[in-house]
Design an enzyme around this catalytic site. Sequence first.
Site, PDB file in Angstrom:
ATOM      1  N   GLY A  33       0.816  -1.219   0.000  1.00  0.00           N
ATOM      2  CA  GLY A  33       0.000   0.000   0.000  1.00  0.00           C
ATOM      3  C   GLY A  33       0.843   1.261   0.000  1.00  0.00           C
ATOM      4  O   GLY A  33       2.022   1.214  -0.338  1.00  0.00           O
ATOM      5  N   LEU A  35       0.489   3.654  -2.083  1.00  0.00           N
ATOM      6  CA  LEU A  35       0.890   3.450  -3.469  1.00  0.00           C
ATOM      7  C   LEU A  35       1.433   4.718  -4.127  1.00  0.00           C
ATOM      8  O   LEU A  35       1.016   5.821  -3.809  1.00  0.00           O
ATOM      9  CB  LEU A  35      -0.308   2.940  -4.278  1.00  0.00           C
ATOM     10  CG  LEU A  35      -0.921   1.637  -3.768  1.00  0.00           C
ATOM     11  CD1 LEU A  35      -2.110   1.236  -4.629  1.00  0.00           C
ATOM     12  CD2 LEU A  35       0.104   0.510  -3.723  1.00  0.00           C
ATOM     13  N   HIS A  36       2.371   4.499  -5.037  1.00  0.00           N
ATOM     14  CA  HIS A  36       2.952   5.608  -5.809  1.00  0.00           C
ATOM     15  C   HIS A  36       3.170   5.123  -7.230  1.00  0.00           C
ATOM     16  O   HIS A  36       2.801   3.988  -7.574  1.00  0.00           O
ATOM     17  CB  HIS A  36       4.258   6.078  -5.150  1.00  0.00           C
ATOM     18  CG  HIS A  36       5.214   4.960  -4.844  1.00  0.00           C
ATOM     19  ND1 HIS A  36       5.830   4.211  -5.829  1.00  0.00           N
ATOM     20  CD2 HIS A  36       5.628   4.425  -3.668  1.00  0.00           C
ATOM     21  CE1 HIS A  36       6.606   3.305  -5.271  1.00  0.00           C
ATOM     22  NE2 HIS A  36       6.492   3.389  -3.955  1.00  0.00           N
ATOM     23  N   GLU A  37       3.809   5.967  -8.031  1.00  0.00           N
ATOM     24  CA  GLU A  37       4.005   5.641  -9.451  1.00  0.00           C
ATOM     25  C   GLU A  37       4.738   4.311  -9.667  1.00  0.00           C
ATOM     26  O   GLU A  37       4.528   3.630 -10.659  1.00  0.00           O
ATOM     27  CB  GLU A  37       4.782   6.761 -10.155  1.00  0.00           C
ATOM     28  CG  GLU A  37       3.906   7.754 -10.861  1.00  0.00           C
ATOM     29  CD  GLU A  37       2.930   7.120 -11.858  1.00  0.00           C
ATOM     30  OE1 GLU A  37       3.382   6.359 -12.723  1.00  0.00           O
ATOM     31  OE2 GLU A  37       1.727   7.384 -11.753  1.00  0.00           O
ATOM     32  N   HIS A  39       4.476   1.514  -7.888  1.00  0.00           N
ATOM     33  CA  HIS A  39       3.464   0.453  -7.848  1.00  0.00           C
ATOM     34  C   HIS A  39       2.591   0.495  -9.107  1.00  0.00           C
ATOM     35  O   HIS A  39       2.258  -0.534  -9.682  1.00  0.00           O
ATOM     36  CB  HIS A  39       2.544   0.637  -6.635  1.00  0.00           C
ATOM     37  CG  HIS A  39       3.255   0.604  -5.309  1.00  0.00           C
ATOM     38  ND1 HIS A  39       3.418   1.712  -4.533  1.00  0.00           N
ATOM     39  CD2 HIS A  39       3.825  -0.421  -4.629  1.00  0.00           C
ATOM     40  CE1 HIS A  39       4.052   1.388  -3.412  1.00  0.00           C
ATOM     41  NE2 HIS A  39       4.312   0.092  -3.448  1.00  0.00           N
ATOM     42  N   GLN A  63       7.492  -9.529   7.954  1.00  0.00           N
ATOM     43  CA  GLN A  63       8.733  -9.112   7.337  1.00  0.00           C
ATOM     44  C   GLN A  63       9.363  -7.894   8.022  1.00  0.00           C
ATOM     45  O   GLN A  63      10.343  -7.361   7.536  1.00  0.00           O
ATOM     46  CB  GLN A  63       8.539  -8.850   5.838  1.00  0.00           C
ATOM     47  CG  GLN A  63       7.707  -7.634   5.483  1.00  0.00           C
ATOM     48  CD  GLN A  63       7.385  -7.583   3.995  1.00  0.00           C
ATOM     49  OE1 GLN A  63       6.680  -8.436   3.480  1.00  0.00           O
ATOM     50  NE2 GLN A  63       7.917  -6.584   3.309  1.00  0.00           N
ATOM     51  N   ASP A 152      13.286  -3.523  -5.538  1.00  0.00           N
ATOM     52  CA  ASP A 152      13.692  -4.442  -4.467  1.00  0.00           C
ATOM     53  C   ASP A 152      14.395  -5.628  -5.127  1.00  0.00           C
ATOM     54  O   ASP A 152      13.826  -6.722  -5.235  1.00  0.00           O
ATOM     55  CB  ASP A 152      12.466  -4.878  -3.671  1.00  0.00           C
ATOM     56  CG  ASP A 152      11.791  -3.691  -3.014  1.00  0.00           C
ATOM     57  OD1 ASP A 152      12.201  -3.313  -1.918  1.00  0.00           O
ATOM     58  OD2 ASP A 152      10.871  -3.109  -3.634  1.00  0.00           O
ATOM     59  N   SER A 187       9.454   5.607  -3.412  1.00  0.00           N
ATOM     60  CA  SER A 187       9.348   4.679  -2.287  1.00  0.00           C
ATOM     61  C   SER A 187       8.291   5.176  -1.307  1.00  0.00           C
ATOM     62  O   SER A 187       8.142   6.389  -1.106  1.00  0.00           O
ATOM     63  CB  SER A 187      10.730   4.583  -1.616  1.00  0.00           C
ATOM     64  OG  SER A 187      10.625   4.638  -0.221  1.00  0.00           O
ATOM     65  N   ARG A 189       8.303   4.952   1.782  1.00  0.00           N
ATOM     66  CA  ARG A 189       8.892   5.521   3.006  1.00  0.00           C
ATOM     67  C   ARG A 189       9.399   6.952   2.814  1.00  0.00           C
ATOM     68  O   ARG A 189       9.635   7.639   3.796  1.00  0.00           O
ATOM     69  CB  ARG A 189      10.046   4.633   3.475  1.00  0.00           C
ATOM     70  CG  ARG A 189       9.579   3.324   4.104  1.00  0.00           C
ATOM     71  CD  ARG A 189      10.772   2.552   4.653  1.00  0.00           C
ATOM     72  NE  ARG A 189      10.367   1.428   5.484  1.00  0.00           N
ATOM     73  CZ  ARG A 189      10.322   0.176   5.054  1.00  0.00           C
ATOM     74  NH1 ARG A 189      10.633  -0.113   3.811  1.00  0.00           N
ATOM     75  NH2 ARG A 189       9.962  -0.794   5.887  1.00  0.00           N
TER      76      ARG A 189
HETATM   77  P1  AMP Z   1       6.017  -2.400  -1.515  1.00  0.00           P
HETATM   78  O1  AMP Z   1       4.660  -1.825  -1.398  1.00  0.00           O
HETATM   79  O2  AMP Z   1       7.109  -1.465  -1.132  1.00  0.00           O
HETATM   80  O3  AMP Z   1       6.136  -3.764  -0.899  1.00  0.00           O
HETATM   81  O4  AMP Z   1       6.224  -2.623  -3.079  1.00  0.00           O
HETATM   82  C1  AMP Z   1       5.355  -3.426  -3.815  1.00  0.00           C
HETATM   83  C2  AMP Z   1       5.972  -3.710  -5.149  1.00  0.00           C
HETATM   84  O5  AMP Z   1       6.206  -2.489  -5.842  1.00  0.00           O
HETATM   85  C3  AMP Z   1       7.332  -4.397  -5.033  1.00  0.00           C
HETATM   86  O6  AMP Z   1       7.451  -5.391  -6.016  1.00  0.00           O
HETATM   87  C4  AMP Z   1       8.280  -3.269  -5.258  1.00  0.00           C
HETATM   88  O7  AMP Z   1       9.537  -3.683  -5.781  1.00  0.00           O
HETATM   89  C5  AMP Z   1       7.538  -2.425  -6.265  1.00  0.00           C
HETATM   90  N1  AMP Z   1       8.046  -1.070  -6.229  1.00  0.00           N
HETATM   91  C6  AMP Z   1       8.163  -0.271  -5.153  1.00  0.00           C
HETATM   92  N2  AMP Z   1       8.744   0.898  -5.494  1.00  0.00           N
HETATM   93  C7  AMP Z   1       8.991   0.826  -6.806  1.00  0.00           C
HETATM   94  C8  AMP Z   1       9.593   1.717  -7.748  1.00  0.00           C
HETATM   95  N3  AMP Z   1      10.055   2.910  -7.411  1.00  0.00           N
HETATM   96  N4  AMP Z   1       9.693   1.311  -9.035  1.00  0.00           N
HETATM   97  C9  AMP Z   1       9.230   0.086  -9.404  1.00  0.00           C
HETATM   98  N5  AMP Z   1       8.668  -0.782  -8.564  1.00  0.00           N
HETATM   99  C10 AMP Z   1       8.545  -0.419  -7.282  1.00  0.00           C
END
Ligand code: AMP
Length: 517
Positions: A33, A35-37, A39, A63, A152, A187, A189
């Site tokens: 969640g 969410l950004h560009e 995702h 995790q 990641d 990200s 965060r």
């Molecule tokens: P997260 O919500 O951080 O667990 O991310 C969910 C999915 O989105 C993971 O597969 C991440 O690698 C991917 N993701 C997060 N940030 C980015 C980004 N800046 N560019 C591409 N994929 C991303």
Amino acid sequence: MSTRWIFTVAEMISFATEVRSQTKTLALVPTMGALHEGHLSLVRQARIQCDVVVVSIFVNPAQFGPTEDFARYPRNPEKDFELLESAKVHAVLAPPVEEVFPTGFSTFVDPGHIATVWEGAQRPGHFRGVATVVLRLFNIVRPDVAFFGQKDFQQVVIIRRLVEDLNLPVRIMVCPVVREADGLARSSRSVYLSAEDRRAAVLLSRSLKRAEGLAQSGEADAEKLLEEMRRMFAAEPRLQLDYAAIVDPATLEPVTHALPGSVALVAARLGQVRLIDNLIFGPPGSSAEMKLQLALTAPQPDKESAATPRPEIDSLRLKIENCRDCAALSSISLPAREFLFKYLKRDYPNLDVIRVLVIGGCAPMGPSDSPYRHPEQPNPFSTRLYELLGVRDFAEFKASFALTDAARCHAVGNRVEERTLEYCAKHLREELKLFPNVQTIVILGEYAYLQFQRHILGRERTSIKAFPELLKAEGWAQESVQLPCYGERDVRLLYCYHPTFENKRSPSVAAYLSSKP
Ligand code: AMP
């Protein structure tokens, strides 16, 4: 279409079961969640590749370490839902913790050594939690394809291992890192960064870019590149470098030389906020997708394509089988035909090796004509086709050629209606995309010629030469064209008589096919 919001495992299972019963392809995009560009880039890819897209939003306690930011992790369900609705996601799985980890849950996945280095060393148990929740999500949703971000990178390596080691029937797609204008990897965060920290954070991507620049100008020594990265971090007191490493993309072991496909990993802290980033080395000018391919698929393409499901083929199969476009033209029934897609999985473990696509005219692939149907028993069509192409048998044929049809289900007689050619060109365009390395397209007969000219190349009818006139002198003709699906490279088109539909024969084009376009 409205996006469905699902909170329970039971409802998700029943939704996915329903999708599968309609033989649609299903994508899963696992997220936490906020969410950004980044995702959303995964979601868009999923929408392109699959019929139905499920996004999961689950901040996975398994995790996070005891001193980590589980409680503080950004959560914004309303905004997430809005974004996913605009992205036309079919369902969002947002279960509470007790749905995913009910009382009594006790089985965890241990991904082994690769989960203990880099992020794993900084965050003990992190990848055990990731692998466990991802496996559980895979088993609940049972997607054909799951989408992960290169952002990641270690996670990607671990998930790919998980899939391979446990024979999970899912294909893993990896999408490039999406960045802010200044290069910072997007990200969830980063919302917690102060303005000063946000400015300093750009150092992660800048140091990676610097290493890439040095590597592209000839400095391959990994230690020298890392020294330069560390020097840059040392000059910025706001950032504490956790690690910088240049690793093999499969084993994550450090390498001595940064080669195309090697990966630079970096992690740093700005106060309470921890950021990670990475970069895949590649030749100057190579695209993000090409670099991903270098790192992830180049080492073992055959094994991979043979071992994983091929949803792009399944999805095309469904589109062609369910196509009823021509039904409006006449009261046709759709006779069973031998389409290429039926045989792609069996005969073409690696679509990348196909250099020549042959397009037959109307119905060369009726059951009795298809070289795929009875490869060991040549028929008049396949015998003449092999002569034309200069191959001895089906085994030689399938090593570099694939055969498809201009008109699909409709044409049984000698006449193919113009609109059938137009409708079927849609399927042909999709098929062309399956073979990224095609250099030559052999076009058999008048109908395939007209279809290609009118509906693939988009030429005006008045500018198209009559087929007999085109082939008059030599019995075949050729031209070079660019096709949108292959970018800016030239593809050679060879026009020949159809092996069985026309009275005339084209001479063998074998010598021509073995030369470069
Ligand atoms: P997260 O919500 O951080 O667990 O991310 C969910 C999915 O989105 C993971 O597969 C991440 O690698 C991917 N993701 C997060 N940030 C980015 C980004 N800046 N560019 C591409 N994929 C991303």
